[in-house]
Design an enzyme around this catalytic site. Structure first.
Site, PDB file in Angstrom:
ATOM      1  N   SER A   1       0.803  -1.223   0.000  1.00  0.00           N
ATOM      2  CA  SER A   1       0.000   0.000   0.000  1.00  0.00           C
ATOM      3  C   SER A   1       0.835   1.272   0.000  1.00  0.00           C
ATOM      4  O   SER A   1       0.320   2.350  -0.306  1.00  0.00           O
ATOM      5  CB  SER A   1      -0.948   0.017   1.199  1.00  0.00           C
ATOM      6  OG  SER A   1      -0.232   0.130   2.412  1.00  0.00           O
TER       7      SER A   1
ATOM      8  N   LYS B   1       0.678   4.560   7.062  1.00  0.00           N
ATOM      9  CA  LYS B   1       0.165   5.380   5.964  1.00  0.00           C
ATOM     10  C   LYS B   1       0.783   6.771   6.076  1.00  0.00           C
ATOM     11  O   LYS B   1       1.508   7.085   7.009  1.00  0.00           O
ATOM     12  CB  LYS B   1      -1.361   5.499   6.006  1.00  0.00           C
ATOM     13  CG  LYS B   1      -2.123   4.191   6.050  1.00  0.00           C
ATOM     14  CD  LYS B   1      -2.070   3.429   4.748  1.00  0.00           C
ATOM     15  CE  LYS B   1      -2.839   2.126   4.850  1.00  0.00           C
ATOM     16  NZ  LYS B   1      -2.634   1.253   3.675  1.00  0.00           N
TER      17      LYS B   1
END
Length: 234
Positions: free
Chosen positions: A41, A96
């Site tokens: 990701s 993230k």
């Protein structure tokens, strides 16, 4: 008469080991923690098999302004790569990038991010399919959160998190805002990187662990990404 007392060698070793363990636990609990990248990701900036050093102290709470000036703490800012507890399963850790800050209005238009109506520059982003200025079929039919999202106002003490691999990231577009209290620390550097297969985060049993360990032992020199050692994270 003065009696001198000399510690035995065994006791000295024991005390040294105890002190080392206490210091290691303190550092891991309050200052630094290791974290492994299990998914793609954050590609191409963080790769599957990257092992990160996370500064847990940098975003720690402070009681007074004086304490904040004296201690090496900092505010969470846009662009920071952060490790945090996944809001839907707090026992799992995610990594993230901070995109939206408290009080801001965020919107995604044709994959591009706008903050308070202004498009932001994101040199770190990777797309499987680059954004287009032409109208997407999703805009007139099915709704795709990768292309269109919001606008939303980010609540106080919350953040909007997104993966750098925008077309392949389970982030705030799908599970909402990140509470400040769930932030664990800032990713600082890649201290080791091992080229491995994409792993299921649920494979945590003894057999899976032994299999990964055996792979590292056998392929340590051939699969270590030497060029990524001590690579700083931006």
């Amino acid at each position: 008469m003065t009696v001198s007392f000399k510690k035995s060698t065994v006791r000295e070793y024991f005390e040294s080991i105890v002190i080392a363990v206490i210091l290691a636990l303190f550092v891991r609990t309050w200052a630094f923690q290791a974290f492994k990248i299990p998914t793609g990701s954050m590609e191409q900036n963080l790769l599957i098999g990257d092992h990160l050093l996370v500064n847990k102290f940098m975003f720690g709470p402070t009681a007074t302004g004086l304490e904040r000036r004296l201690l090496p703490v900092a505010d969470i800012t846009r662009g920071d790569v952060v490790v945090f507890k996944y809001p839907e399963e707090p026992e799992r850790d995610f990594v993230k990038r901070v995109i939206g800050l408290p009080g801001e209005t965020l919107e995604v238009r044709r994959k591009r991010v706008y903050i308070n109506g202004q498009r932001i520059d994101e040199p770190y982003v990777f797309y499987l399919q680059p954004p287009s200025d032409e109208a997407s079929p999703h805009e007139s039919g099915a709704f795709d959160l990768r292309e269109q999202y919001g606008p939303v106002v980010i609540p106080p003490d919350s953040y909007f998190m997104m993966g750098d691999n925008r077309d392949n990231s389970q982030d705030s577009r799908y599970w909402g805002f990140l509470p400040r209290s769930y932030v664990k620390g800032k990713a600082l550097m890649v201290y080791w990187s091992f080229e491995s297969e994409r792993e299921d985060y649920r494979e945590t049993g003894l057999v899976a662990t032994l299999g990964r360990l055996a792979s590292v032992v056998v392929h340590f020199f051939t699969r270590t990404r030497w060029e990524r050692l001590l690579h700083q994270i931006h």
